[in-house]
Motif scaffolding. Sequence first.
Motif, PDB file in Angstrom:
ATOM      1  N   TYR A 171      12.466   4.479  26.100  1.00 40.90           N
ATOM      2  CA  TYR A 171      12.624   5.592  27.037  1.00 40.90           C
ATOM      3  C   TYR A 171      14.037   5.508  27.620  1.00 40.90           C
ATOM      4  CZ  TYR A 171      11.470   8.709  30.943  1.00 40.90           C
ATOM      5  OH  TYR A 171      11.442   9.742  31.837  1.00 40.90           O
ATOM      6  N   PRO A 172      14.827   6.588  27.555  1.00 42.60           N
ATOM      7  CA  PRO A 172      16.225   6.518  27.989  1.00 42.60           C
ATOM      8  C   PRO A 172      16.373   6.183  29.481  1.00 42.60           C
ATOM      9  CG  PRO A 172      15.643   8.748  27.240  1.00 42.60           C
ATOM     10  CD  PRO A 172      14.437   7.906  27.077  1.00 42.60           C
ATOM     11  N   LEU A 173      17.398   5.394  29.766  1.00 35.44           N
ATOM     12  CA  LEU A 173      17.700   4.972  31.129  1.00 35.44           C
ATOM     13  C   LEU A 173      19.211   4.911  31.279  1.00 35.44           C
ATOM     14  CD1 LEU A 173      16.730   3.702  33.884  1.00 35.44           C
ATOM     15  CD2 LEU A 173      16.852   1.485  32.710  1.00 35.44           C
ATOM     16  N   TYR A 174      19.718   5.459  32.368  1.00 34.61           N
ATOM     17  CA  TYR A 174      21.157   5.399  32.616  1.00 34.61           C
ATOM     18  C   TYR A 174      21.444   4.238  33.556  1.00 34.61           C
ATOM     19  CZ  TYR A 174      25.882   6.489  33.970  1.00 34.61           C
ATOM     20  OH  TYR A 174      27.235   6.401  34.190  1.00 34.61           O
ATOM     21  N   LEU A 175      22.338   3.345  33.134  1.00 29.15           N
ATOM     22  CA  LEU A 175      22.779   2.241  33.968  1.00 29.15           C
ATOM     23  C   LEU A 175      24.259   2.416  34.290  1.00 29.15           C
ATOM     24  CD1 LEU A 175      21.171  -0.924  32.301  1.00 29.15           C
ATOM     25  CD2 LEU A 175      20.334   0.379  34.261  1.00 29.15           C
ATOM     26  N   LYS A 176      24.565   2.473  35.569  1.00 31.24           N
ATOM     27  CA  LYS A 176      25.956   2.586  36.013  1.00 31.24           C
ATOM     28  C   LYS A 176      26.726   1.361  35.499  1.00 31.24           C
ATOM     29  CE  LYS A 176      28.599   2.957  40.248  1.00 31.24           C
ATOM     30  NZ  LYS A 176      28.509   2.890  41.702  1.00 31.24           N
TER      31      LYS A 176
ATOM     32  N   GLY B  68      19.861  -2.570  40.189  1.00 32.36           N
ATOM     33  CA  GLY B  68      18.611  -2.711  40.931  1.00 32.36           C
ATOM     34  C   GLY B  68      17.402  -3.142  40.130  1.00 32.36           C
ATOM     35  N   PHE B  69      17.612  -3.647  38.925  1.00 30.15           N
ATOM     36  CA  PHE B  69      16.507  -4.158  38.101  1.00 30.15           C
ATOM     37  C   PHE B  69      16.602  -5.680  38.076  1.00 30.15           C
ATOM     38  CE2 PHE B  69      17.073   0.146  36.628  1.00 30.15           C
ATOM     39  CZ  PHE B  69      15.773   0.597  36.431  1.00 30.15           C
ATOM     40  N   PHE B  70      15.559  -6.340  38.596  1.00 33.72           N
ATOM     41  CA  PHE B  70      15.579  -7.786  38.714  1.00 33.72           C
ATOM     42  C   PHE B  70      14.373  -8.409  38.013  1.00 33.72           C
ATOM     43  CE2 PHE B  70      17.855  -6.076  42.351  1.00 33.72           C
ATOM     44  CZ  PHE B  70      19.055  -6.761  42.252  1.00 33.72           C
ATOM     45  N   PRO B  71      14.624  -9.492  37.251  1.00 32.39           N
ATOM     46  CA  PRO B  71      13.509 -10.162  36.572  1.00 32.39           C
ATOM     47  C   PRO B  71      12.422 -10.557  37.571  1.00 32.39           C
ATOM     48  CG  PRO B  71      15.611 -11.028  35.798  1.00 32.39           C
ATOM     49  CD  PRO B  71      15.917 -10.136  36.969  1.00 32.39           C
ATOM     50  N   GLY B  72      11.191 -10.238  37.213  1.00 28.54           N
ATOM     51  CA  GLY B  72      10.068 -10.569  38.067  1.00 28.54           C
ATOM     52  C   GLY B  72       9.783  -9.544  39.141  1.00 28.54           C
ATOM     53  N   GLU B  73      10.692  -8.607  39.323  1.00 27.81           N
ATOM     54  CA  GLU B  73      10.483  -7.560  40.319  1.00 27.81           C
ATOM     55  C   GLU B  73      10.160  -6.223  39.650  1.00 27.81           C
ATOM     56  OE1 GLU B  73      13.264  -5.338  43.509  1.00 27.81           O
ATOM     57  OE2 GLU B  73      13.232  -7.533  43.654  1.00 27.81           O
ATOM     58  N   ASN B  74      11.058  -5.766  38.800  1.00 22.42           N
ATOM     59  CA  ASN B  74      10.836  -4.527  38.050  1.00 22.42           C
ATOM     60  C   ASN B  74      11.417  -4.634  36.640  1.00 22.42           C
ATOM     61  OD1 ASN B  74      13.475  -4.523  38.898  1.00 22.42           O
ATOM     62  ND2 ASN B  74      13.437  -2.500  39.798  1.00 22.42           N
ATOM     63  N   LEU B  75      11.692  -5.854  36.220  1.00 20.07           N
ATOM     64  CA  LEU B  75      12.258  -6.129  34.901  1.00 20.07           C
ATOM     65  C   LEU B  75      11.511  -7.314  34.294  1.00 20.07           C
ATOM     66  CD1 LEU B  75      14.534  -5.666  32.773  1.00 20.07           C
ATOM     67  CD2 LEU B  75      15.959  -7.218  34.129  1.00 20.07           C
ATOM     68  N   ILE B  76      10.972  -7.118  33.118  1.00 13.86           N
ATOM     69  CA  ILE B  76      10.282  -8.181  32.390  1.00 13.86           C
ATOM     70  C   ILE B  76      11.142  -8.524  31.178  1.00 13.86           C
ATOM     71  CG2 ILE B  76       8.215  -8.810  31.087  1.00 13.86           C
ATOM     72  CD1 ILE B  76       6.701  -6.699  32.804  1.00 13.86           C
ATOM     73  N   LEU B  77      11.422  -9.811  31.013  1.00  9.54           N
ATOM     74  CA  LEU B  77      12.282 -10.269  29.921  1.00  9.54           C
ATOM     75  C   LEU B  77      11.517 -11.244  29.036  1.00  9.54           C
ATOM     76  CD1 LEU B  77      15.489 -11.055  32.023  1.00  9.54           C
ATOM     77  CD2 LEU B  77      14.979  -8.956  30.757  1.00  9.54           C
ATOM     78  N   THR B  78      11.633 -11.039  27.729  1.00  8.39           N
ATOM     79  CA  THR B  78      11.108 -12.011  26.777  1.00  8.39           C
ATOM     80  C   THR B  78      12.242 -12.363  25.815  1.00  8.39           C
ATOM     81  OG1 THR B  78      10.184 -10.161  25.482  1.00  8.39           O
ATOM     82  CG2 THR B  78       8.670 -11.382  26.898  1.00  8.39           C
ATOM     83  N   TYR B  79      12.160 -13.584  25.292  1.00  4.68           N
ATOM     84  CA  TYR B  79      13.206 -14.108  24.419  1.00  4.68           C
ATOM     85  C   TYR B  79      12.556 -14.811  23.241  1.00  4.68           C
ATOM     86  CZ  TYR B  79      15.488 -14.038  29.006  1.00  4.68           C
ATOM     87  OH  TYR B  79      15.952 -13.682  30.240  1.00  4.68           O
ATOM     88  N   GLU B  80      13.331 -14.939  22.187  1.00  2.89           N
ATOM     89  CA  GLU B  80      12.878 -15.782  21.083  1.00  2.89           C
ATOM     90  C   GLU B  80      14.064 -16.223  20.241  1.00  2.89           C
ATOM     91  OE1 GLU B  80      10.426 -14.091  17.937  1.00  2.89           O
ATOM     92  OE2 GLU B  80      11.180 -12.117  18.469  1.00  2.89           O
ATOM     93  N   SER B  81      13.849 -17.301  19.532  1.00  3.00           N
ATOM     94  CA  SER B  81      14.808 -17.802  18.553  1.00  3.00           C
ATOM     95  C   SER B  81      14.001 -18.184  17.312  1.00  3.00           C
ATOM     96  CB  SER B  81      15.557 -19.020  19.109  1.00  3.00           C
ATOM     97  OG  SER B  81      14.659 -20.095  19.312  1.00  3.00           O
ATOM     98  N   LYS B  82      14.684 -18.621  16.286  1.00  2.00           N
ATOM     99  CA  LYS B  82      13.976 -18.994  15.048  1.00  2.00           C
ATOM    100  C   LYS B  82      12.972 -20.116  15.306  1.00  2.00           C
ATOM    101  CE  LYS B  82      17.644 -17.558  11.968  1.00  2.00           C
ATOM    102  NZ  LYS B  82      18.751 -17.967  11.133  1.00  2.00           N
ATOM    103  N   ASN B  83      13.352 -21.083  16.132  1.00  2.37           N
ATOM    104  CA  ASN B  83      12.468 -22.221  16.398  1.00  2.37           C
ATOM    105  C   ASN B  83      11.448 -21.947  17.500  1.00  2.37           C
ATOM    106  OD1 ASN B  83      13.713 -23.782  14.442  1.00  2.37           O
ATOM    107  ND2 ASN B  83      15.250 -24.549  15.871  1.00  2.37           N
ATOM    108  N   ASN B  84      11.642 -20.885  18.258  1.00  2.00           N
ATOM    109  CA  ASN B  84      10.736 -20.548  19.357  1.00  2.00           C
ATOM    110  C   ASN B  84      10.387 -19.062  19.309  1.00  2.00           C
ATOM    111  OD1 ASN B  84      10.632 -23.109  20.969  1.00  2.00           O
ATOM    112  ND2 ASN B  84      12.852 -22.790  20.882  1.00  2.00           N
ATOM    113  N   PRO B  85       9.530 -18.689  18.360  1.00  2.00           N
ATOM    114  CA  PRO B  85       9.182 -17.267  18.224  1.00  2.00           C
ATOM    115  C   PRO B  85       8.285 -16.802  19.370  1.00  2.00           C
ATOM    116  CG  PRO B  85       7.876 -18.574  16.705  1.00  2.00           C
ATOM    117  CD  PRO B  85       8.852 -19.516  17.363  1.00  2.00           C
TER     118      PRO B  85
END
Length: 155
Positions: free
Chosen positions: A70-75, A123-140
Amino acid sequence: HPERQNLIIPVYEPDDIFVTSWNAVQYEGKFFNDYLPEYFTSKGERVRSKSEIIIADTLENNDVPYRYEYPLYLKGFGQIYPDFTVLNVRTRKEFVWEHFGMMDDPTYVENTIQKIATYEQNGFFPGENLILTYESKNNPINQKSIHLLIQEFLK
């Protein structure tokens, strides 16, 4: 009576009507180039990676409404297309969910750090209104960690 209901504007919109309205928003996601591999979720929606299939299907299986890219504009960054915009139906709060899938690549990591900083400046902060997930080859990524995030932020 249904006719009388049309005359009343409810103070609180029932969840099913709110979700239907939220899902009905029309938008154009990010363009898919012809040379990209084709990945589809269980509901037939095209996504960009196998990890996004896992996230989308887990959201769907947990009845979490979402919009893909969904499109979002970030200054300071311009128009972006976050992987998912998700809705906590109970609180009616929207979250942006970004998945970073190539954390083995130093250039990708540098771009990720810049993107997260830009989110924070807007104004987007992890745990507040931003959810982040990560992965690498060894940690899918796995469904268990996605499910935990869903329970923490979206239920």
